[in-house]
Structures are given as structure tokens and as C-alpha cells.
Design an enzyme around this catalytic site. Structure first.
Site, PDB file in Angstrom:
ATOM      1  N   GLY A   1     -12.456 -12.222   1.734  1.00  0.00           N
ATOM      2  CA  GLY A   1     -12.854 -11.112   2.611  1.00  0.00           C
ATOM      3  C   GLY A   1     -14.265 -10.728   2.254  1.00  0.00           C
TER       4      GLY A   1
ATOM      5  N   VAL B   1     -19.042  -6.482   4.604  1.00  0.00           N
ATOM      6  CA  VAL B   1     -19.976  -5.737   3.733  1.00  0.00           C
ATOM      7  C   VAL B   1     -19.433  -5.420   2.345  1.00  0.00           C
ATOM      8  CG1 VAL B   1     -21.527  -4.674   5.401  1.00  0.00           C
ATOM      9  CG2 VAL B   1     -19.315  -3.613   4.981  1.00  0.00           C
TER      10      VAL B   1
ATOM     11  N   THR C   1     -13.597 -16.507   8.288  1.00  0.00           N
ATOM     12  CA  THR C   1     -14.677 -17.151   9.035  1.00  0.00           C
ATOM     13  C   THR C   1     -15.715 -17.638   8.021  1.00  0.00           C
ATOM     14  OG1 THR C   1     -14.279 -15.495  10.730  1.00  0.00           O
ATOM     15  CG2 THR C   1     -16.285 -16.814  10.949  1.00  0.00           C
TER      16      THR C   1
ATOM     17  N   SER D   1     -14.375   3.408  -4.343  1.00  0.00           N
ATOM     18  CA  SER D   1     -15.195   4.348  -3.586  1.00  0.00           C
ATOM     19  C   SER D   1     -16.663   4.157  -3.908  1.00  0.00           C
ATOM     20  CB  SER D   1     -14.803   5.794  -3.883  1.00  0.00           C
ATOM     21  OG  SER D   1     -15.664   6.667  -3.163  1.00  0.00           O
TER      22      SER D   1
ATOM     23  N   GLY E   1     -18.799   3.224  -1.016  1.00  0.00           N
ATOM     24  CA  GLY E   1     -19.374   2.545   0.143  1.00  0.00           C
ATOM     25  C   GLY E   1     -20.013   1.227  -0.234  1.00  0.00           C
TER      26      GLY E   1
ATOM     27  N   LYS F   1      -7.073   7.397  -4.706  1.00  0.00           N
ATOM     28  CA  LYS F   1      -8.193   7.160  -3.778  1.00  0.00           C
ATOM     29  C   LYS F   1      -8.005   7.987  -2.505  1.00  0.00           C
ATOM     30  CE  LYS F   1     -11.730   5.611  -1.556  1.00  0.00           C
ATOM     31  NZ  LYS F   1     -11.738   4.602  -0.539  1.00  0.00           N
TER      32      LYS F   1
ATOM     33  N   HIS G   1      -8.902  11.487  -3.319  1.00  0.00           N
ATOM     34  CA  HIS G   1     -10.370  11.502  -3.420  1.00  0.00           C
ATOM     35  C   HIS G   1     -10.987  11.690  -2.035  1.00  0.00           C
ATOM     36  CE1 HIS G   1     -14.198   9.425  -2.781  1.00  0.00           C
ATOM     37  NE2 HIS G   1     -14.537   9.782  -4.006  1.00  0.00           N
ATOM     38  N   ASN G   2     -10.520  10.912  -1.075  1.00  0.00           N
ATOM     39  CA  ASN G   2     -11.080  11.009   0.272  1.00  0.00           C
ATOM     40  C   ASN G   2     -10.765  12.356   0.918  1.00  0.00           C
ATOM     41  OD1 ASN G   2     -11.740   8.341  -0.269  1.00  0.00           O
ATOM     42  ND2 ASN G   2     -11.297   7.650   1.798  1.00  0.00           N
TER      43      ASN G   2
ATOM     44  N   GLU H   1     -13.128  14.721  -0.418  1.00  0.00           N
ATOM     45  CA  GLU H   1     -14.415  14.431   0.240  1.00  0.00           C
ATOM     46  C   GLU H   1     -14.498  15.159   1.597  1.00  0.00           C
ATOM     47  OE1 GLU H   1     -15.248  10.120   0.296  1.00  0.00           O
ATOM     48  OE2 GLU H   1     -15.803  10.350   2.399  1.00  0.00           O
ATOM     49  N   TYR H   2     -13.406  15.166   2.341  1.00  0.00           N
ATOM     50  CA  TYR H   2     -13.378  15.901   3.617  1.00  0.00           C
ATOM     51  C   TYR H   2     -13.660  17.390   3.376  1.00  0.00           C
ATOM     52  CZ  TYR H   2     -11.185  12.347   6.737  1.00  0.00           C
ATOM     53  OH  TYR H   2     -10.903  11.260   7.523  1.00  0.00           O
TER      54      TYR H   2
ATOM     55  N   LYS I   1     -11.575   8.116   9.824  1.00  0.00           N
ATOM     56  CA  LYS I   1     -10.857   6.841   9.776  1.00  0.00           C
ATOM     57  C   LYS I   1      -9.405   7.041   9.361  1.00  0.00           C
ATOM     58  CE  LYS I   1     -14.317   3.934   7.931  1.00  0.00           C
ATOM     59  NZ  LYS I   1     -14.489   2.722   7.168  1.00  0.00           N
TER      60      LYS I   1
HETATM   61  P1  NDP Z   1     -13.686  -4.616   7.475  1.00  0.00           P
HETATM   62  O1  NDP Z   1     -12.729  -3.542   7.212  1.00  0.00           O
HETATM   63  O2  NDP Z   1     -14.570  -4.515   8.663  1.00  0.00           O
HETATM   64  O3  NDP Z   1     -12.872  -6.010   7.548  1.00  0.00           O
HETATM   65  C1  NDP Z   1     -13.502  -7.224   7.866  1.00  0.00           C
HETATM   66  C2  NDP Z   1     -13.034  -8.313   6.935  1.00  0.00           C
HETATM   67  O4  NDP Z   1     -11.615  -8.492   7.019  1.00  0.00           O
HETATM   68  C3  NDP Z   1     -13.640  -9.648   7.305  1.00  0.00           C
HETATM   69  O5  NDP Z   1     -13.892 -10.375   6.128  1.00  0.00           O
HETATM   70  C4  NDP Z   1     -12.540 -10.279   8.135  1.00  0.00           C
HETATM   71  O6  NDP Z   1     -12.633 -11.688   8.210  1.00  0.00           O
HETATM   72  C5  NDP Z   1     -11.323  -9.864   7.352  1.00  0.00           C
HETATM   73  N1  NDP Z   1     -10.078  -9.939   8.097  1.00  0.00           N
HETATM   74  C6  NDP Z   1      -9.606  -9.069   9.014  1.00  0.00           C
HETATM   75  N2  NDP Z   1      -8.406  -9.468   9.483  1.00  0.00           N
HETATM   76  C7  NDP Z   1      -8.096 -10.608   8.836  1.00  0.00           C
HETATM   77  C8  NDP Z   1      -6.988 -11.510   8.869  1.00  0.00           C
HETATM   78  N3  NDP Z   1      -5.935 -11.270   9.677  1.00  0.00           N
HETATM   79  N4  NDP Z   1      -7.014 -12.591   8.063  1.00  0.00           N
HETATM   80  C9  NDP Z   1      -8.065 -12.826   7.257  1.00  0.00           C
HETATM   81  N5  NDP Z   1      -9.138 -12.013   7.174  1.00  0.00           N
HETATM   82  C10 NDP Z   1      -9.159 -10.924   7.951  1.00  0.00           C
HETATM   83  O7  NDP Z   1     -14.599  -4.890   6.179  1.00  0.00           O
HETATM   84  P2  NDP Z   1     -15.304  -3.881   5.157  1.00  0.00           P
HETATM   85  O8  NDP Z   1     -16.059  -4.753   4.230  1.00  0.00           O
HETATM   86  O9  NDP Z   1     -15.999  -2.757   5.831  1.00  0.00           O
HETATM   87  O10 NDP Z   1     -14.085  -3.218   4.370  1.00  0.00           O
HETATM   88  C11 NDP Z   1     -13.154  -3.999   3.642  1.00  0.00           C
HETATM   89  C12 NDP Z   1     -12.068  -3.102   3.109  1.00  0.00           C
HETATM   90  O11 NDP Z   1     -12.652  -2.141   2.235  1.00  0.00           O
HETATM   91  C13 NDP Z   1     -11.338  -2.294   4.182  1.00  0.00           C
HETATM   92  O12 NDP Z   1      -9.988  -2.195   3.812  1.00  0.00           O
HETATM   93  C14 NDP Z   1     -11.995  -0.937   4.114  1.00  0.00           C
HETATM   94  O13 NDP Z   1     -11.140   0.093   4.552  1.00  0.00           O
HETATM   95  C15 NDP Z   1     -12.274  -0.839   2.624  1.00  0.00           C
HETATM   96  N6  NDP Z   1     -13.357   0.067   2.242  1.00  0.00           N
HETATM   97  C16 NDP Z   1     -14.496   0.144   2.972  1.00  0.00           C
HETATM   98  C17 NDP Z   1     -15.520   0.994   2.592  1.00  0.00           C
HETATM   99  C18 NDP Z   1     -16.762   1.038   3.379  1.00  0.00           C
HETATM  100  O14 NDP Z   1     -17.636   1.877   3.041  1.00  0.00           O
HETATM  101  N7  NDP Z   1     -16.942   0.204   4.382  1.00  0.00           N
HETATM  102  C19 NDP Z   1     -15.408   1.827   1.397  1.00  0.00           C
HETATM  103  C20 NDP Z   1     -14.217   1.613   0.651  1.00  0.00           C
HETATM  104  C21 NDP Z   1     -13.237   0.779   1.084  1.00  0.00           C
HETATM  105  P3  NDP Z   1     -13.548 -12.379   9.365  1.00  0.00           P
HETATM  106  O15 NDP Z   1     -14.949 -12.366   8.832  1.00  0.00           O
HETATM  107  O16 NDP Z   1     -12.998 -13.746   9.475  1.00  0.00           O
HETATM  108  O17 NDP Z   1     -13.389 -11.576  10.602  1.00  0.00           O
END
Ligand code: NDP
Length: 478
Positions: free
Chosen positions: A9, A12, A34, A128, A130, A182, A185-186, A189-190, A260
């Protein structure tokens, strides 16, 4: 395999976490559904450390040393289940699967239970901070078994934020404990953000100050007890000027707060456990209210906004600013006291044995609510691990009682001048309710007994009683 840890995964969060691991000398196996994301990570940042990229999940698993440590950083919910389902048949007894996504702790408990039957360790882990935190040092809240933490802890502690040489990472407790903490924590944060927003609104309406002037006030506040990441970035947002219009940025942003869902989870669970987290609840509802555009328009048309413009007299401006600062601090103490009560209640309910002092310690850096005063919270719980309420710890008791006159002046001024301050007001109500010797709950018990024979307890005798309201009003013991 040669890699000592893997990340699947690579959006970002996963990308930055993998880079953070590589920069700290770990050999990081990387994979993404991907493959383009995996390729771009290695192309753009391959020189930061050792990445072992794989196109298939099978190769990814094979590239890991045993027992394997696999971090899953994908979209929370069905995405996480899909990845776990694919991963599990490829793993062997003793391997560790870490979910660093924003999972609900109940899902984490379910997944931990399921993987345990297969001899696998599942670690639900809150992260936490970001994107930037993931890269430069987040606050990390791992749950799961002690055994898993013995293996994982040193790795996570090496990439976590550090405050005074202490990593912002600790073993929170079994199964869902990490994701629970966590979640709270959130929620905090709210509350923190809502309180900041109310303080800004009071200064803006009461003083008729500009956002830039208010930014200066927050800058000063950030040098005292209120020093925190959120106050610091409030200065940045309030002083920002929109490029397109030359107006203050806050004036061109739509005033409908989004969410969210972690605030909602916190409130839902607090309702189930019966913990009054009024600050977090009001903050969550305030976001909902802001989003009801049509209702707001209808009410605005029916009543007008009713806010008194610049009600603070010239000679009272400095005193008003200081009152708002004190009210903000006292309300913030209440919000944190409630959040830590929630952690205690969850810990009790699920048998997690969470150390609240350690929780405060790992929130001092890396995460969104990082703040100077978390040191004070840590001290309070280190002194008295079973503290009834953070509010009564000597330092906080003093802060709240010293601030209480200011708090009352601010909340009453807000009410008199038409400014809604749900979090300030409800925090004050919580403080006043908590310290009352007798609450009107006795009347509620009486009403319940009259209409529903729900019984009541007496102040002067044990057992439950019922009054024969429809009869001769004599009392019977039940
Ligand atoms: P996203 O939540 O946007 O998820 C995208 C990622 O998930 C991609 O790598 C995607 O793969 C993969 N994915 C989704 N569905 C599937 C599936 N069915 N099978 C395989 N891979 C899958 O990514 P973020 O980086 O923003 O966040 C990741 C996690 O971290 C989330 O759970 C989020 O809630 C948590 N988080 C995020 C924070 C933030 O500030 N953004 C802070 C703290 C936690 P593909 O590239 O193939 O689509």
C-alpha cells in the site's frame, strides 16, 4: 528473503512510511496493487536506502526475512480486508501483519481474532501525523500481542517522532487497544480544533479584529501554556492571504467542515460506554451543523444572525483577549480529561490495561494534537496512575479554577452577543456539573419511578425503592 520489514500500500502514507523506514537503515520490501506506485517510489527515492520492490504479493512475501513483518497501509475498511485475505495464505506461523490504516478498533479485534487462529500475529496500529509525520516521524500507537511488540517495537521506535530522547511509540495494549487510542486521539483533535475556532470567532466578533490581527494573538498564545502544533498552524492559516482575491484565506473558504468519521466513532463508542465526552461530541455536532447549508440559510432568513458587532469596549480589549485565552485553556483541559476518561473506560471494558501516562508521552510529538501540556498530563498520571479525573490533578485543578472567572465571562458574553460557543459552554457545564454535591438527577430518578416504576436509591438506606404513585404514595422496597 533479505528485507526485514515490508510495506504494501504505497499511496501517500505507505510511501512515506516506507521511506522513513529505509532512511533509518531498514531493508524495506515494497508492494502496491498498482505497480506504478512501487516503481515511482523506487525511481524517485531509491537513493534514500534499501528498497526491495515486488510486483506480485507472492514475491513481496518471499522477499521478507522470517518471521515476516508486513505493514498494510491501504484504504481502511474493505480494502484492508481484501489485502489481508490475499496475504494470509502466503504467510507462515509466527509472521506479523501490521495494519497502520485508520481502522475501527472493533474491526481490528475481529481481524486479530481471525489471524490468531492461523498462528499469525495481527497488530492494529494507529499512526498520526499525516503525510509529513509518516516521513519525518509520526506518533505510533501499536496494539496486538506483547510478543509482536518485542519484534516490532525497536523498528517502530526508530522511525517515530522523538521528544527529549523518548520515542513517540509504545505498546498500547492487546488487540484493538492501539486503534482505540488513535480513535480517541482523533476525537480530541476535533475538540481542540473546535475550541480554537470558537476562540477565533469570539476575537473576531468581539474585537472586530482582522484574521491577521488574530493570528498575532495566537502567535503570542503559542509561547505559553497553549503551545501546540494546532495553535502554530492556526497562525499560518489565519495570516494566509488568498492569491486570487487578496482577501484573508479564511474568508474565501466555504464554512462547512467535513469529516472522515473518526470523531463520529469516538462519540458513538463513548455513548456505548457511558462516558461524557461532551467537548468531542459538541465539536462533532458543530461540524454537522456547519454542513447543513439549507437549514442555516432558512434560520438566517427567519432570525438574522443576531451577533453584536465589536461589543468589547476599547479599554477592555486586552482583558478580553486574556479571558478568551484562559477560557480556551480551561476548555481544552476538560476535553483532554474527557478523552483520557474515555481511554480508561475502553481499557476497562476490553481488558487492555492501558497506561494513560504512556499514552500522553507518545502524543507529545509526531501527532496532530502534540502540545506542551501533554507533559503535564504524563506527570499527572505518573504521579497517580488511577487518577479519578485529570481535572483534579494539582496542576490542572489550579489551571481550571484560576481560569474559571474568565471562562464564565467569556461564555456569558458569547451568549449575550449571539456567538455560538458549543465547546466552550459545554466544557464549563461539565466542570460545574462534575463538582456539584447534589445534581438534579434526583428529580430525574423520581420522574422515572413515577412513569415507569424504574425504582430509585435513597441517600440514607441501601437497596432499591419504589413509591406507589397512583396509590397512597407509600414506599416499598423492591
Ligand atoms: P488511501 O486511503 O487513499 O488508500 C489508497 C491505497 O490503498 C493505495 O495504495 C491503493 O492501491 C490501496 N488499496 C485500496 N483498496 C485496495 C484493495 N482492495 N486491494 C489492494 N490495495 C488497495 O491511502 P493513504 O495513503 O491516504 O492512507 C492509507 C491509510 O492510512 C488509510 O487507512 C488512511 O485512513 C490511513 N491514514 C491516513 C492519514 C493521512 O493523513 N492521509 C493519516 C493517518 C492514517 P492502488 O494504488 O492499487 O489503488
Amino acid at each position: 528473503g533479505s528485507a526485514n520489514i515490508g510495506v504494501t500500500g504505497l499511496a501517500v502514507m505507505g510511501r512515506n512510511l516506507a521511506r522513513n523506514l529505509a532512511r533509518h537503515g531498514h531493508q524495506v520490501a515494497v508492494h502496491n496493487r498498482t505497480n506504478a506506485r512501487t516503481q515511482s517510489l523506487v525511481e524517485d527515492h531509491g537513493d534514500e536506502g534499501t528498497f526491495v520492490p515486488s510486483e506480485s504479493l507472492e514475491d513481496f512475501v518471499d522477499s521478507l526475512q522470517k518471521p515476516r513483518v508486513v505493514i498494510v497501509m491501504v484504504k481502511a475498511g474493505p480494502g484492508t480486508d481484501a489485502v489481508i485475505d490475499e496475504l494470509v495464505p502466503l504467510l507462515e506461523e509466527g509472521d506479523i501483519v501490521v495494519d497502520t490504516g485508520n481502522a475501527h478498533f472493533a474491526d481490528t479485534r475481529r481481524r486479530e481474532e481471525a489471524l490468531k487462529t492461523k498462528g499469525l500475529h495481527f497488530v492494529g496500529c494507529g499512526v498520526s501525523g499525516g503525510e509529513e509525520g509518516a516521513l519525518l516521524g509520526p506518533s505510533i500507537m501499536p496494539g496486538g500481542s506483547k510478543w509482536a511488540y518485542d519484534r516490532l517495537g525497536p523498528i517502530f521506535e526508530s522511525i517515530a517522532a522523538q521528544v527529549d530522547g523518548t520515542p513517540c511509540c509504545t505498546h498500547v495494549g492487546p488487540d484493538g487497544a492501539g486503534h482505540f487510542v488513535k480513535m480517541v486521539h482523533n476525537g480530541i483533535e476535533y475538540a481542540d480544533m473546535q475550541l480554537i475556532a470558537e476562540a477565533y470567532d469570539l476575537l473576531r466578533q468581539g474585537l472586530g479584529a482582522t484574521p491577521a490581527q488574530i493570528a498575532d494573538i495566537f502567535r503570542t498564545w503559542n509561547e505559553g501554556d497553549l503551545e501546540s502544533f494546532l495553535i502554530e498552524i492556526t497562525v499560518d492559516v489565519l495570516s494566509h492571504i488568498d492569491e486570487r482575491t487578496g482577501k484573508p484565506f479564511v474568508d474565501i473558504v466555504q464554512d462547512q467542515a467535513e469529516q472522515k468519521g473518526t470523531g463520529r466513532w469516538t462519540v458513538q463508542n463513548a455513548l456505548e460506554l457511558g462516558v461524557p465526552i461532551t467537548g468531542i461530541a459538541e465539536a462533532t455536532f458543530a461540524r454537522s451543523l456547519s454542513g447543513h447549508a439549507a437549514q442555516r440559510a432558512a434560520a438566517g432568513e427567519a432570525f438574522g444572525s443576531g451577533v453584536t458587532d465589536g461589543w468589547v469596549a476599547d479599554g477592555d480589549r486586552d482583558a478580553f483577549v486574556e479571558d478568551v485565552r484562559r477560557a480556551l485553556y480551561a476548555s481544552k483541559v476538560v476535553a483532554y480529561a474527557q478523552g483520557f476518561d474515555h481511554i480508561a473506560a475502553g481499557s476497562e471494558e476490553f481488558g487492555w490495561d492501558i497506561d494513560r501516562g504512556k499514552t500522553a508521552t507518545i502524543w507529545r510529538g509526531g501527532c496532530i494534537i502534540r502540545a506542551r501540556f501533554l507533559d503535564r498530563i504524563r506527570e499527572a498520571y505518573d504521579d497517580q496512575p488511577k487518577l479519578e479525573s485529570l481535572l483534579v490533578a494539582p496542576y490542572f485543578a489550579e489551571a481550571v479554577s484560576n481560569g474559571s472567572d474568565a471562562w464564565r465571562r467569556v461564555v456569558s458574553a458569547a451568549a449575550l452577543n449571539g456567538v455560538a460557543t458549543p465547546a466552550f459552554s459545554s466544557s464549563l457545564a461539565y466542570y460545574d456539573g462534575l463538582r456539584r454535591d447534589r445534581l438534579p438527577a434526583s428529580l430525574i430518578q423520581g420522574l422515572r419511578d413515577l412513569f415507569g416504576a424504574h425504582t430509585y436509591r435513597r441517600v440514607d438506606a441501601g437497596g432499591s425503592f419504589h413509591t406507589l404513585w397512583a396509590g397512597d404514595k407509600s414506599e416499598i422496597q423492591s
